[in-house]
Motif scaffolding. Sequence first.
Motif, PDB file in Angstrom:
ATOM      1  N   GLU A  47       0.809  -1.270   0.069  1.00 51.29           N
ATOM      2  CA  GLU A  47      -0.053  -0.010  -0.071  1.00 51.29           C
ATOM      3  C   GLU A  47       0.879   1.453  -0.083  1.00 51.29           C
ATOM      4  N   ARG A  48       1.953   1.168   0.589  1.00 50.82           N
ATOM      5  CA  ARG A  48       2.947   2.302   0.395  1.00 50.82           C
ATOM      6  C   ARG A  48       4.394   1.451   0.215  1.00 50.82           C
ATOM      7  N   VAL A  49       5.555   2.620  -0.010  1.00 52.05           N
ATOM      8  CA  VAL A  49       6.894   2.170  -0.115  1.00 52.05           C
ATOM      9  C   VAL A  49       7.272   1.982   1.164  1.00 52.05           C
ATOM     10  N   TYR A  50       7.959   1.014   1.678  1.00 49.34           N
ATOM     11  CA  TYR A  50       8.765   0.781   2.985  1.00 49.34           C
ATOM     12  C   TYR A  50      10.338   0.505   2.859  1.00 49.34           C
ATOM     13  N   ALA A  51      10.916   1.454   3.571  1.00 49.50           N
ATOM     14  CA  ALA A  51      12.474   1.291   3.259  1.00 49.50           C
ATOM     15  C   ALA A  51      13.059   1.080   4.795  1.00 49.50           C
ATOM     16  N   VAL A  52      13.977   0.157   4.751  1.00 45.57           N
ATOM     17  CA  VAL A  52      14.698  -0.397   6.200  1.00 45.57           C
ATOM     18  C   VAL A  52      15.976   0.118   6.069  1.00 45.57           C
ATOM     19  N   ALA A  53      16.654   0.449   7.226  1.00 44.42           N
ATOM     20  CA  ALA A  53      17.682   1.140   7.500  1.00 44.42           C
ATOM     21  C   ALA A  53      18.409   0.476   8.708  1.00 44.42           C
ATOM     22  N   GLY A  54      19.897   0.577   8.720  1.00 45.32           N
ATOM     23  CA  GLY A  54      20.778   0.179   9.614  1.00 45.32           C
ATOM     24  C   GLY A  54      22.025   0.916   9.847  1.00 45.32           C
ATOM     25  N   ALA A  55      22.391   1.575  10.731  1.00 43.71           N
ATOM     26  CA  ALA A  55      23.694   2.278  11.069  1.00 43.71           C
ATOM     27  C   ALA A  55      23.719   2.748  12.285  1.00 43.71           C
ATOM     28  N   ASN A  56      25.325   2.539  12.713  1.00 47.92           N
ATOM     29  CA  ASN A  56      25.505   2.967  14.078  1.00 47.92           C
ATOM     30  C   ASN A  56      24.769   2.166  15.214  1.00 47.92           C
ATOM     31  N   ASP A  57      24.597   0.810  14.810  1.00 45.14           N
ATOM     32  CA  ASP A  57      23.558   0.029  15.821  1.00 45.14           C
ATOM     33  C   ASP A  57      22.186   0.423  16.265  1.00 45.14           C
ATOM     34  N   ARG A  58      21.730   1.017  15.146  1.00 46.09           N
ATOM     35  CA  ARG A  58      20.424   1.424  15.122  1.00 46.09           C
ATOM     36  C   ARG A  58      19.662   1.004  13.911  1.00 46.09           C
ATOM     37  N   GLY A  59      18.415   0.807  13.963  1.00 49.09           N
ATOM     38  CA  GLY A  59      17.597   0.260  12.695  1.00 49.09           C
ATOM     39  C   GLY A  59      16.569   1.342  12.640  1.00 49.09           C
ATOM     40  N   ALA A  60      15.856   1.504  11.433  1.00 46.49           N
ATOM     41  CA  ALA A  60      14.686   2.260  11.416  1.00 46.49           C
ATOM     42  C   ALA A  60      13.853   1.805   9.844  1.00 46.49           C
ATOM     43  N   VAL A  61      12.549   2.449  10.177  1.00 49.49           N
ATOM     44  CA  VAL A  61      11.704   2.132   8.891  1.00 49.49           C
ATOM     45  C   VAL A  61      11.079   3.147   8.422  1.00 49.49           C
ATOM     46  N   THR A  62      10.966   3.523   7.300  1.00 50.14           N
ATOM     47  CA  THR A  62      10.441   4.597   6.922  1.00 50.14           C
ATOM     48  C   THR A  62       9.131   4.086   5.793  1.00 50.14           C
ATOM     49  N   ALA A  63       8.105   4.651   6.006  1.00 52.08           N
ATOM     50  CA  ALA A  63       6.975   4.573   5.090  1.00 52.08           C
ATOM     51  C   ALA A  63       6.535   5.606   4.106  1.00 52.08           C
ATOM     52  N   ILE A  64       6.555   5.548   3.090  1.00 49.30           N
ATOM     53  CA  ILE A  64       6.275   6.548   2.014  1.00 49.30           C
ATOM     54  C   ILE A  64       5.057   6.253   0.918  1.00 49.30           C
ATOM     55  N   THR A  65       4.164   7.335   0.891  1.00 47.71           N
ATOM     56  CA  THR A  65       3.127   7.106   0.118  1.00 47.71           C
ATOM     57  C   THR A  65       3.725   6.848  -1.510  1.00 47.71           C
ATOM     58  N   HIS A  66       2.749   6.551  -2.231  1.00 46.34           N
ATOM     59  CA  HIS A  66       3.066   6.149  -3.741  1.00 46.34           C
ATOM     60  C   HIS A  66       3.150   7.448  -4.534  1.00 46.34           C
ATOM     61  N   HIS A  67       2.785   8.452  -3.915  1.00 42.04           N
ATOM     62  CA  HIS A  67       3.006  10.029  -4.457  1.00 42.04           C
ATOM     63  C   HIS A  67       4.360  10.446  -3.844  1.00 42.04           C
ATOM     64  N   GLY A  68       5.206   9.854  -2.896  1.00 42.19           N
ATOM     65  CA  GLY A  68       6.375  10.321  -2.458  1.00 42.19           C
ATOM     66  C   GLY A  68       6.413  11.115  -1.174  1.00 42.19           C
ATOM     67  N   ASP A  69       5.248  11.085  -0.395  1.00 40.66           N
ATOM     68  CA  ASP A  69       5.144  11.961   0.741  1.00 40.66           C
ATOM     69  C   ASP A  69       5.369  10.886   1.986  1.00 40.66           C
ATOM     70  N   ARG A  70       6.272  11.320   2.823  1.00 40.67           N
ATOM     71  CA  ARG A  70       6.595  10.451   4.034  1.00 40.67           C
ATOM     72  C   ARG A  70       5.324  10.096   4.694  1.00 40.67           C
ATOM     73  N   PHE A  71       5.016   8.976   5.237  1.00 33.80           N
ATOM     74  CA  PHE A  71       3.879   8.711   5.880  1.00 33.80           C
ATOM     75  C   PHE A  71       3.911   8.213   7.386  1.00 33.80           C
ATOM     76  N   TRP A  72       5.071   7.585   7.731  1.00 34.13           N
ATOM     77  CA  TRP A  72       5.446   7.293   8.927  1.00 34.13           C
ATOM     78  C   TRP A  72       6.872   6.916   9.089  1.00 34.13           C
ATOM     79  N   HIS A  73       7.549   6.863  10.260  1.00 43.34           N
ATOM     80  CA  HIS A  73       9.009   6.803  10.595  1.00 43.34           C
ATOM     81  C   HIS A  73       8.981   6.285  11.806  1.00 43.34           C
ATOM     82  N   THR A  74       9.565   4.938  11.948  1.00 39.73           N
ATOM     83  CA  THR A  74       9.975   4.209  13.114  1.00 39.73           C
ATOM     84  C   THR A  74      11.448   4.080  13.433  1.00 39.73           C
TER      85      THR A  74
END
Length: 380
Positions: free
Chosen positions: A201-228
Amino acid sequence: MSRRFSRRSMLAMGSAVLISGCSQPFSVLKSEGSKCEPTSGAWPMAGFDAARTSVLSAQDVPDTSLPAQAFVPQSANFVTNAPPVVTDGVVYTAGSNRVDTRSLNTGQQYWEVEMAGETEVSPVVTCDSLVVSTHNETVAYSLADGRELWRTDSGSINGSPVAHDGTVFVGETGRVIAIDGGTGKKRWEQSADANGIAVGERVYAVAGANDRGAVTAITHHGDRFWHTDGLEPLYATPALGNGTLFAPSKTGTLYALDTDDGSLQWEQPIEQGVYESPAVGANAVIVAAGNGERTIAVDATTGKQRWTHRTGVSQSGPVIVGDRVVSAGANTGIFLLDLHTGEQLRHWPVTGVGSQVIPVDGRLLYRRGFDSVLVVIESR
């Protein structure tokens, strides 16, 4: 028939546009366009689909454990670090500086193209083309003959590109980019680190750096939806299923996040060093052994562990085929397991399994890690 394009001839064809486009970081360097059919094929991208589920419902694996039959899909000094993609009986492999295409049945080469850059990720079949992301650019080639269709100077640094509904998504350091699959034109970019991308339903990107991880959800129009954030480092591409994002950390935790708001539904211990996507079925999530010893199955709803199977250290993401699981150890072989119990049904004692094992047309296809040879296991 074998067709090969030299890097020099390709650069000569696009050199004038390349120079004029240098000041525009997202300009299309060369665009002929391609017919944008929906992404299809026996295995059109890493993880099979945009959600990266690695689930096949209509494919069968071989029912005998005959020796592996290998063919070499490369010329001298061709190195590939990613599994191929397959459509219409053709295997497409992208590597150090080249794209190679072979018949799944015979290993015969159809065409070969030299690239100006290197890639360490799988290509993707979409819009009647093969889209390859190098470190510096993304290029689309005709499936039929390797003719270049378009090129844009936005490349995938970490995870493999993903195609969804006519759009190709790539992750660079610090941003996710959406590219029109038919023309190569940039649709949007959004700030987000992306070690891997899955699309639903959205674009989900995961990341890991400096011993921490995060997930960002982006709409199909390119707007940030949420970030954890505040998670353990995430280096494996996530997988989606039933409104949940499943992301394994390299330090030994499988996270289940709600795709609507990023809230944590549950977390479950897994083996450490998992860099491959899990396989996500209707009721189960299968996670590779990583640097540990066990392939692990957990309940997709509760996170409760269902079973484990000792497969040894693994560089191969699991695949669900109907009510079976294909899992592999790097030097212990390929295992066919019961999805519900983990019982071993078959074992192929091969070595050097360096990529996800792809079930296709009654065969098993994988990249051998120590020499980049593609290996086909088939019943006769």
